[in-house]
Motif scaffolding. Sequence first.
Motif, PDB file in Angstrom:
ATOM      1  N   TRP A  18       0.834  -1.198   0.000  1.00 54.26           N
ATOM      2  CA  TRP A  18       0.000   0.000   0.000  1.00 54.26           C
ATOM      3  C   TRP A  18       0.873   1.254   0.000  1.00 54.26           C
ATOM      4  O   TRP A  18       0.608   2.202  -0.736  1.00 54.26           O
ATOM      5  N   ILE A  19       1.932   1.238   0.818  1.00 55.93           N
ATOM      6  CA  ILE A  19       2.860   2.377   0.853  1.00 55.93           C
ATOM      7  C   ILE A  19       3.460   2.613  -0.521  1.00 55.93           C
ATOM      8  O   ILE A  19       3.515   3.750  -1.009  1.00 55.93           O
ATOM      9  N   GLN A  20       3.933   1.531  -1.159  1.00 57.93           N
ATOM     10  CA  GLN A  20       4.599   1.655  -2.466  1.00 57.93           C
ATOM     11  C   GLN A  20       3.686   2.242  -3.530  1.00 57.93           C
ATOM     12  O   GLN A  20       4.121   3.057  -4.345  1.00 57.93           O
ATOM     13  N   THR A  26       3.220  10.299  -3.017  1.00 56.62           N
ATOM     14  CA  THR A  26       2.817  11.546  -2.372  1.00 56.62           C
ATOM     15  C   THR A  26       3.912  12.056  -1.440  1.00 56.62           C
ATOM     16  O   THR A  26       4.229  13.253  -1.428  1.00 56.62           O
ATOM     17  N   LEU A  27       4.511  11.152  -0.658  1.00 52.33           N
ATOM     18  CA  LEU A  27       5.601  11.562   0.230  1.00 52.33           C
ATOM     19  C   LEU A  27       6.780  12.116  -0.565  1.00 52.33           C
ATOM     20  O   LEU A  27       7.390  13.109  -0.159  1.00 52.33           O
ATOM     21  N   ILE A  33       8.916  19.248  -2.176  1.00 48.64           N
ATOM     22  CA  ILE A  33       8.406  20.586  -1.878  1.00 48.64           C
ATOM     23  C   ILE A  33       9.076  21.129  -0.619  1.00 48.64           C
ATOM     24  O   ILE A  33       9.509  22.284  -0.586  1.00 48.64           O
ATOM     25  N   ASP A  34       9.168  20.291   0.435  1.00 48.71           N
ATOM     26  CA  ASP A  34       9.843  20.719   1.663  1.00 48.71           C
ATOM     27  C   ASP A  34      11.291  21.114   1.377  1.00 48.71           C
ATOM     28  O   ASP A  34      11.785  22.109   1.914  1.00 48.71           O
ATOM     29  N   GLY A  35      11.979  20.329   0.549  1.00 51.71           N
ATOM     30  CA  GLY A  35      13.365  20.647   0.206  1.00 51.71           C
ATOM     31  C   GLY A  35      13.466  21.981  -0.506  1.00 51.71           C
ATOM     32  O   GLY A  35      14.361  22.793  -0.224  1.00 51.71           O
ATOM     33  N   GLU A  41       8.231  20.125   7.245  1.00 52.66           N
ATOM     34  CA  GLU A  41       6.830  19.925   7.604  1.00 52.66           C
ATOM     35  C   GLU A  41       6.394  18.468   7.475  1.00 52.66           C
ATOM     36  O   GLU A  41       5.708  17.929   8.351  1.00 52.66           O
ATOM     37  N   THR A  42       6.789  17.796   6.405  1.00 53.95           N
ATOM     38  CA  THR A  42       6.371  16.412   6.194  1.00 53.95           C
ATOM     39  C   THR A  42       6.956  15.503   7.264  1.00 53.95           C
ATOM     40  O   THR A  42       6.258  14.640   7.804  1.00 53.95           O
ATOM     41  N   MET A  43       8.230  15.690   7.601  1.00 58.15           N
ATOM     42  CA  MET A  43       8.852  14.877   8.653  1.00 58.15           C
ATOM     43  C   MET A  43       8.184  15.139  10.000  1.00 58.15           C
ATOM     44  O   MET A  43       7.998  14.207  10.790  1.00 58.15           O
TER      45      MET A  43
END
Length: 74
Positions: A18-20, A26-27, A33-35, A41-43
């Motif tokens: 499911w993660i894959q 999305t992650l 985007i965070d980079g 924010e995501t972490m």
Amino acid sequence: MQLTLAPELPNVNRQRAWIQTQVAPTLKALFNIDGYQGTLETMQDIKNAKLSPQQEAMIKEQTVGVDYLIEQSQ
């Protein structure tokens, strides 16, 4: 006639699949985007996530040490 199914316990292989297919893309986008924005924010969202009792049980099941297993078999 039974119209419902009993809930299944989380399975590591099903969770990974499911993660894959659902979460990892999305992650990846959010990390990019965070980079770009220089944020974490995501972490922080991952760090602050609340685990369900089923997820806690899956972690415990998958991280049992050999010492514990030997102790239980004696």
